[in-house]
Design a protein around this motif. Structure first.
Motif, PDB file in Angstrom:
ATOM      1  N   GLY A 245       4.814  10.104  -9.566  1.00  0.00           N
ATOM      2  CA  GLY A 245       4.517  10.097 -10.990  1.00  0.00           C
ATOM      3  C   GLY A 245       5.109   8.947 -11.758  1.00  0.00           C
ATOM      4  O   GLY A 245       5.314   9.056 -12.974  1.00  0.00           O
ATOM      5  N   MET A 246       5.369   7.832 -11.114  1.00  0.00           N
ATOM      6  CA  MET A 246       5.988   6.701 -11.794  1.00  0.00           C
ATOM      7  C   MET A 246       4.987   5.860 -12.599  1.00  0.00           C
ATOM      8  O   MET A 246       5.380   5.034 -13.410  1.00  0.00           O
ATOM      9  N   GLU A 247       3.692   6.063 -12.365  1.00  0.00           N
ATOM     10  CA  GLU A 247       2.697   5.254 -13.056  1.00  0.00           C
ATOM     11  C   GLU A 247       2.395   5.769 -14.455  1.00  0.00           C
ATOM     12  O   GLU A 247       1.881   5.039 -15.286  1.00  0.00           O
ATOM     13  N   PHE A 248       2.677   7.034 -14.712  1.00  0.00           N
ATOM     14  CA  PHE A 248       2.294   7.647 -15.975  1.00  0.00           C
ATOM     15  C   PHE A 248       3.492   8.203 -16.719  1.00  0.00           C
ATOM     16  O   PHE A 248       3.375   9.161 -17.464  1.00  0.00           O
ATOM     17  N   MET A 249       4.649   7.597 -16.494  1.00  0.00           N
ATOM     18  CA  MET A 249       5.841   8.065 -17.181  1.00  0.00           C
ATOM     19  C   MET A 249       5.768   7.700 -18.655  1.00  0.00           C
ATOM     20  O   MET A 249       5.498   6.563 -19.024  1.00  0.00           O
TER      21      MET A 249
ATOM     22  N   ARG B 116       0.832  -1.201   0.000  1.00  0.00           N
ATOM     23  CA  ARG B 116       0.000   0.000   0.000  1.00  0.00           C
ATOM     24  C   ARG B 116       0.870   1.255   0.000  1.00  0.00           C
ATOM     25  O   ARG B 116       0.599   2.222  -0.724  1.00  0.00           O
ATOM     26  N   LYS B 117       1.919   1.253   0.811  1.00  0.00           N
ATOM     27  CA  LYS B 117       2.844   2.385   0.807  1.00  0.00           C
ATOM     28  C   LYS B 117       3.537   2.533  -0.551  1.00  0.00           C
ATOM     29  O   LYS B 117       3.741   3.645  -1.055  1.00  0.00           O
ATOM     30  N   GLN B 118       3.921   1.429  -1.142  1.00  0.00           N
ATOM     31  CA  GLN B 118       4.575   1.459  -2.447  1.00  0.00           C
ATOM     32  C   GLN B 118       3.653   2.066  -3.492  1.00  0.00           C
ATOM     33  O   GLN B 118       4.088   2.879  -4.325  1.00  0.00           O
ATOM     34  N   ALA B 119       2.369   1.697  -3.469  1.00  0.00           N
ATOM     35  CA  ALA B 119       1.418   2.263  -4.428  1.00  0.00           C
ATOM     36  C   ALA B 119       1.247   3.762  -4.227  1.00  0.00           C
ATOM     37  O   ALA B 119       1.145   4.526  -5.189  1.00  0.00           O
ATOM     38  N   ILE B 120       1.219   4.207  -2.971  1.00  0.00           N
ATOM     39  CA  ILE B 120       1.063   5.636  -2.683  1.00  0.00           C
ATOM     40  C   ILE B 120       2.251   6.424  -3.216  1.00  0.00           C
ATOM     41  O   ILE B 120       2.093   7.448  -3.908  1.00  0.00           O
ATOM     42  N   TYR B 121       3.466   5.975  -2.920  1.00  0.00           N
ATOM     43  CA  TYR B 121       4.648   6.714  -3.362  1.00  0.00           C
ATOM     44  C   TYR B 121       4.843   6.626  -4.873  1.00  0.00           C
ATOM     45  O   TYR B 121       5.333   7.573  -5.492  1.00  0.00           O
ATOM     46  N   SER B 122       4.475   5.508  -5.460  1.00  0.00           N
ATOM     47  CA  SER B 122       4.587   5.389  -6.910  1.00  0.00           C
ATOM     48  C   SER B 122       3.688   6.403  -7.603  1.00  0.00           C
ATOM     49  O   SER B 122       4.080   7.032  -8.593  1.00  0.00           O
ATOM     50  N   ASN B 123       2.485   6.588  -7.082  1.00  0.00           N
ATOM     51  CA  ASN B 123       1.574   7.582  -7.652  1.00  0.00           C
ATOM     52  C   ASN B 123       2.039   9.001  -7.324  1.00  0.00           C
ATOM     53  O   ASN B 123       1.974   9.897  -8.167  1.00  0.00           O
ATOM     54  N   MET B 124       2.525   9.213  -6.108  1.00  0.00           N
ATOM     55  CA  MET B 124       2.950  10.548  -5.693  1.00  0.00           C
ATOM     56  C   MET B 124       4.136  11.035  -6.510  1.00  0.00           C
ATOM     57  O   MET B 124       4.226  12.225  -6.850  1.00  0.00           O
TER      58      MET B 124
ATOM     59  N   LYS C 260      -6.445   8.732  -7.997  1.00  0.00           N
ATOM     60  CA  LYS C 260      -6.250   8.262  -9.370  1.00  0.00           C
ATOM     61  C   LYS C 260      -7.433   8.633 -10.255  1.00  0.00           C
ATOM     62  O   LYS C 260      -7.254   8.997 -11.429  1.00  0.00           O
ATOM     63  N   ALA C 261      -8.660   8.532  -9.715  1.00  0.00           N
ATOM     64  CA  ALA C 261      -9.829   8.933 -10.494  1.00  0.00           C
ATOM     65  C   ALA C 261      -9.789  10.423 -10.820  1.00  0.00           C
ATOM     66  O   ALA C 261     -10.116  10.847 -11.938  1.00  0.00           O
ATOM     67  N   GLN C 262      -9.377  11.244  -9.863  1.00  0.00           N
ATOM     68  CA  GLN C 262      -9.242  12.674 -10.113  1.00  0.00           C
ATOM     69  C   GLN C 262      -8.162  12.956 -11.151  1.00  0.00           C
ATOM     70  O   GLN C 262      -8.335  13.812 -12.031  1.00  0.00           O
ATOM     71  N   GLN C 263      -7.053  12.262 -11.069  1.00  0.00           N
ATOM     72  CA  GLN C 263      -5.982  12.448 -12.045  1.00  0.00           C
ATOM     73  C   GLN C 263      -6.418  12.024 -13.442  1.00  0.00           C
ATOM     74  O   GLN C 263      -6.083  12.678 -14.430  1.00  0.00           O
ATOM     75  N   GLU C 264      -7.190  10.950 -13.529  1.00  0.00           N
ATOM     76  CA  GLU C 264      -7.690  10.506 -14.824  1.00  0.00           C
ATOM     77  C   GLU C 264      -8.635  11.546 -15.423  1.00  0.00           C
ATOM     78  O   GLU C 264      -8.580  11.841 -16.625  1.00  0.00           O
ATOM     79  N   LEU C 265      -9.502  12.113 -14.597  1.00  0.00           N
ATOM     80  CA  LEU C 265     -10.402  13.160 -15.077  1.00  0.00           C
ATOM     81  C   LEU C 265      -9.617  14.374 -15.554  1.00  0.00           C
ATOM     82  O   LEU C 265      -9.935  14.975 -16.595  1.00  0.00           O
ATOM     83  N   GLN C 266      -8.595  14.757 -14.828  1.00  0.00           N
ATOM     84  CA  GLN C 266      -7.783  15.901 -15.233  1.00  0.00           C
ATOM     85  C   GLN C 266      -7.038  15.623 -16.529  1.00  0.00           C
ATOM     86  O   GLN C 266      -6.921  16.502 -17.393  1.00  0.00           O
ATOM     87  N   ARG C 267      -6.524  14.407 -16.701  1.00  0.00           N
ATOM     88  CA  ARG C 267      -5.826  14.077 -17.951  1.00  0.00           C
ATOM     89  C   ARG C 267      -6.774  14.137 -19.138  1.00  0.00           C
ATOM     90  O   ARG C 267      -6.416  14.621 -20.210  1.00  0.00           O
ATOM     91  N   VAL C 268      -7.982  13.639 -18.956  1.00  0.00           N
ATOM     92  CA  VAL C 268      -8.948  13.667 -20.053  1.00  0.00           C
ATOM     93  C   VAL C 268      -9.287  15.103 -20.426  1.00  0.00           C
ATOM     94  O   VAL C 268      -9.341  15.459 -21.603  1.00  0.00           O
ATOM     95  N   ARG C 269      -9.490  15.939 -19.432  1.00  0.00           N
ATOM     96  CA  ARG C 269      -9.844  17.332 -19.715  1.00  0.00           C
ATOM     97  C   ARG C 269      -8.689  18.105 -20.329  1.00  0.00           C
ATOM     98  O   ARG C 269      -8.885  18.956 -21.198  1.00  0.00           O
ATOM     99  N   LEU C 270      -7.483  17.814 -19.906  1.00  0.00           N
ATOM    100  CA  LEU C 270      -6.333  18.572 -20.390  1.00  0.00           C
ATOM    101  C   LEU C 270      -5.873  18.123 -21.766  1.00  0.00           C
ATOM    102  O   LEU C 270      -5.556  18.942 -22.622  1.00  0.00           O
ATOM    103  N   PHE C 271      -5.829  16.835 -22.003  1.00  0.00           N
ATOM    104  CA  PHE C 271      -5.214  16.311 -23.209  1.00  0.00           C
ATOM    105  C   PHE C 271      -6.227  15.870 -24.262  1.00  0.00           C
ATOM    106  O   PHE C 271      -5.954  15.928 -25.445  1.00  0.00           O
TER     107      PHE C 271
END
Length: 526
Positions: free
Chosen positions: A47-51, A37-45, A409-420
Motif C-alpha cells: 500500500g505504499m503507492e496510495f498513502m 518488477r519485484k519492487q513494484a509488486i511489493y510497493s503495491n502489496m 492496479k486496474a481493479q484497485q482503481e475501480l474499487q476506489r472509484v466505487r467506494l469513494f
C-alpha cells in the motif's frame, strides 16, 4: 576452470573471459529489471503507492531553518517551506565543496599509488599489498556535511540528499585507483605495472584484499552495536551497585532506550556496504571470475544477514515512513548498468590480447596490428551500442510492472472509484429531483405496478402513517411514492394525502439511490 586451462596455449585463451564479460553485462541488466518488477509488486502489496500524506507525518529535518507559509497546492494549509535564497546559495557551496573534496581524494589516491611504486622499487616486496590495505581503509573514511546547507524540509529528503553526495565521494575515493591501474598505468607508468606483476595481477590483488576487508567490516557491523549496548547495560548495573541497589532485568522499552539509533547515516552505510561490492563485482570481476564471484557472494550474503539481524536485535526500532522504492539507490543501480558496459568493454580491449581475439576475422586482425587504436576505438563503440541496444529492447518488451500487477492496479482503481466517488463510467445513475403535486402523485401511484418483495428495487417501508406502509421507488428518471403491496392506488393516495391540502411534497431519494439498479423499472413521474 579446466576449459580455460585447455585454451591457455591456443589463440582462444581469452575467450572465456570475453564470454564471461558479455554474459555478466546482460545478466546484470536482467537482474536490475527483475528487481524493479519485484519492487513494484511489493510497493503495491504494502500500500505504499496510495498513502495519504496526512496519515503519516514524516519527521522534520532538525537542521532545517524555515518558516510556515501557505502550501502552493492548498493555500488553506500552512506548511514548512525553505528560504529560496538560502537554498540556492547552499546548493552552490555544496557543489564547490564536493568538487574540492573529490580533487583531494584523487590527490591522496595518486600519492598512495606513488608510495607503493617507490617502495617496491626500493625492494619492499609487500609495498603493493600494503597500498591495497591503505586504499581499503581510505575507502571507509570520509563524511559529508554539505547537505545541511540545502535546506531540506523532511528528514527523509535530507538523508537522501546526503546519501547521494556520500556515494559520489565514496565512488571517486573507491574506484579512482582501480580505473588508473586498469586503463592508465600501463601507459603512464609501465614500470609500476611490471613491478606489481602486471596491471592485471595488481587488479586481482587489490580486489582480493578489498573483498576480504568488506567481509570483515560486515562482521564488525554486527559486533559493534551489540557491544555498545552491552557496555551501556553493564555501566548502569555497576552504577546501581555502587549506590547499594540491586540491578534488575531491563524491560523492552528500557532496552530500546539503550540501543543505538538507526538513523539516516546508518542506513546509508548499509546501502554502501551492498552497493560498492556490487560495483566491484560488475566492473572488475572479469580479471578473475571464479574467485571474485565467490568472494562477492560471501561479502553480500554476510552484509544482508548482518543488516537484517541489526534491525531486529541490535538497533532501536526504526521510525516508519512511507516509501515506494529505494530512492536514490535505484538511480545508482541504473548508473551501474551503463558504467558496467563501458568498463567491461574497455577491460576486454586493454587487459586481453586484442589482436588474438580477432583470430576468426583475419582481415580485422591484420588491420588491428597496423592500426590498433583505431580498431580498438571502433570495437568499443560497436560493442557499447550493441549492449545499449539490448537494454533498450529489454525495457521495451519487458515492463517494470508485470501484467498481473497492472490488472491488480486496474481493479484497485475501480474499487476506489466505487467506494469513494460512488460512480464509474459504466455505472452512473442520473438522479433527478422534482416537486410533485397532489393530483399528479395520485395519478402516478395509480398507474404504477406495486413493488413486491423480491423485486430489484423493493425496499422496506420507511414510515407507516395510519397503519399503512409507504415506500419510495426510484428510477433513472425520478422518484415517486409507491402504493403498498396489498392496496389499490386510490387507497394509497388516501393514506398518503392528509385531509388538509399540504404544500407540494418533494421526493427525497433514499440512501442507496446513487446506485443504478440492475434492472430499472418503467420511468415514473413523466
Amino acid at each position: 576452470m579446466a576449459f580455460q586451462v585447455a585454451l591457455s596455449e591456443t589463440d582462444f585463451a581469452d575467450l572465456p573471459q570475453v564470454l564471461y564479460s558479455c554474459v555478466l553485462i546482460m545478466w546484470f541488466m536482467c537482474f536490475a529489471k527483475y528487481w524493479r518488477r519485484k519492487q513494484a509488486i511489493y510497493s503495491n502489496m504494502w500500500g505504499m503507492e496510495f498513502m495519504d500524506n496526512d496519515e503519516i507525518k514524516e519527521p522534520v529535518n532538525p537542521r532545517f531553518q524555515g518558516r510556515l507559509s501557505p502550501s502552493p497546492l492548498d493555500e488553506s494549509k500552512l506548511v514548512l517551506r525553505p528560504d529560496k535564497r538560502k537554498r540556492f546559495f547552499g546548493a552552490i557551496v555544496s557543489v564547490a565543496v564536493q568538487a574540492s573534496f573529490m580533487a583531494l581524494i584523487i590527490t591522496a589516491v595518486s600519492l598512495n599509488q606513488y608510495y607503493a611504486a617507490v617502495s617496491d622499487a626500493r625492494g619492499n616486496t609487500t609495498a603493493f599489498q600494503l597500498a591495497a590495505v591503505l586504499l581499503t581503509v581510505q575507502i571507509k573514511v570520509g563524511r559529508d556535511h554539505t547537505a545541511d546547507l540545502e535546506q531540506k524540509v523532511t528528514l527523509q529528503a535530507y538523508d537522501q540528499s546526503k546519501a547521494r553526495k556520500i556515494f559520489m565521494m565514496k565512488f571517486v575515493n573507491t574506484f579512482y585507483s582501480f580505473f588508473y591501474i586498469a586503463f592508465f598505468e600501463q601507459v603512464l607508468d609501465p614500470k609500476g605495472c611490471a613491478q606489481g606483476g602486471g596491471c592485471k595481477s595488481l587488479l586481482k590483488t587489490n580486489l582480493y584484499i578489498v573483498y576480504l576487508t568488506y567481509i570483515t567490516f560486515g562482521v564488525l557491523d554486527v559486533v559493534l552495536p551489540v557491544a555498545t549496548f552491552k557496555v551501556r547495560v553493564w555501566m548502569e548495573a555497576r552504577a546501581m551497585r555502587k549506590t547499594g541497589k540491586v540491578p534488575v532485568s531491563l524491560s523492552l522499552l528500557e532496552e530500546q532506550a539503550k540501543m543505538n539509533v538507526y538513523d539516516g547515516d546508518e542506513c546509508t552505510a548499509d546501502y554502501l556496504q551492498i552497493a560498492l561490492p556490487m560495483y566491484f563485482f560488475v566492473l572488475f570481476s572479469m580479471v578473475s571470475p571464479l574467485f571474485i564471484v565467490g568472494l562477492a557472494t560471501v561479502a553480500l550474503a554476510t552484509q544482508l544477514r548482518a543488516d537484517a539481524w541489526k534491525l531486529l536485535v541490535a538497533y532501536r526500532r526504526a521510525f516508519p515512513f512511507p516509501s515506494d522504492g529505494i530512492g536514490i539507490w535505484d538511480d545508482i543501480v541504473t548508473f551501474l548498468e551503463f558504467l558496467g558496459v563501458a568498463v567491461n568493454v574497455l577491460l576486454m580491449l586493454n587487459q586481453l590480447d586484442f589482436v588474438r581475439l580477432l583470430v576468426l576475422c583475419p582481415i580485422f586482425q591484420e588491420e588491428a596490428r597496423q592500426r590498433p587504436m583505431i580498431m580498438k576505438s571502433l570495437s568499443f563503440f560497436v560493442l557499447l551500442a550493441a549492449f545499449i541496444l539490448f537494454r533498450m529492447l529489454l525495457n521495451m518488451y519487458v515492463s517494470d510492472e508485470p501484467a498481473e500487477l497492472k490488472l491488480r492496479k486496474a481493479q484497485q482503481e475501480l474499487q476506489r472509484v466505487r467506494l469513494f466517488q460512488q460512480q464509474t463510467a459504466e455505472d452512473k445513475a442520473s438522479i433527478e429531483l422534482r416537486a410533485i403535486g397532489t393530483n399528479q402523485a395520485c395519478k402516478t401511484a395509480e398507474a404504477a405496478r406495486p413493488l413486491l418483495p423480491g423485486d430489484p428495487m423493493f425496499e422496506e417501508p420507511m414510515v407507516e402513517p395510519h397503519g399503512q406502509p409507504t415506500a419510495l421507488t426510484r428510477s433513472n428518471e425520478g422518484l415517486s411514492p409507491a402504493p403498498p403491496a396489498t392496496g389499490a392506488g386510490s387507497l394509497a393516495c388516501a393514506s398518503i394525502i392528509p385531509p388538509r391540502a399540504p404544500p407540494p411534497a418533494a421526493a427525497v431519494p433514499s440512501l442507496s439511490s446513487a446506485r443504478a439498479a440492475p434492472s430499472p423499472a418503467p420511468p415514473l413521474g413523466k
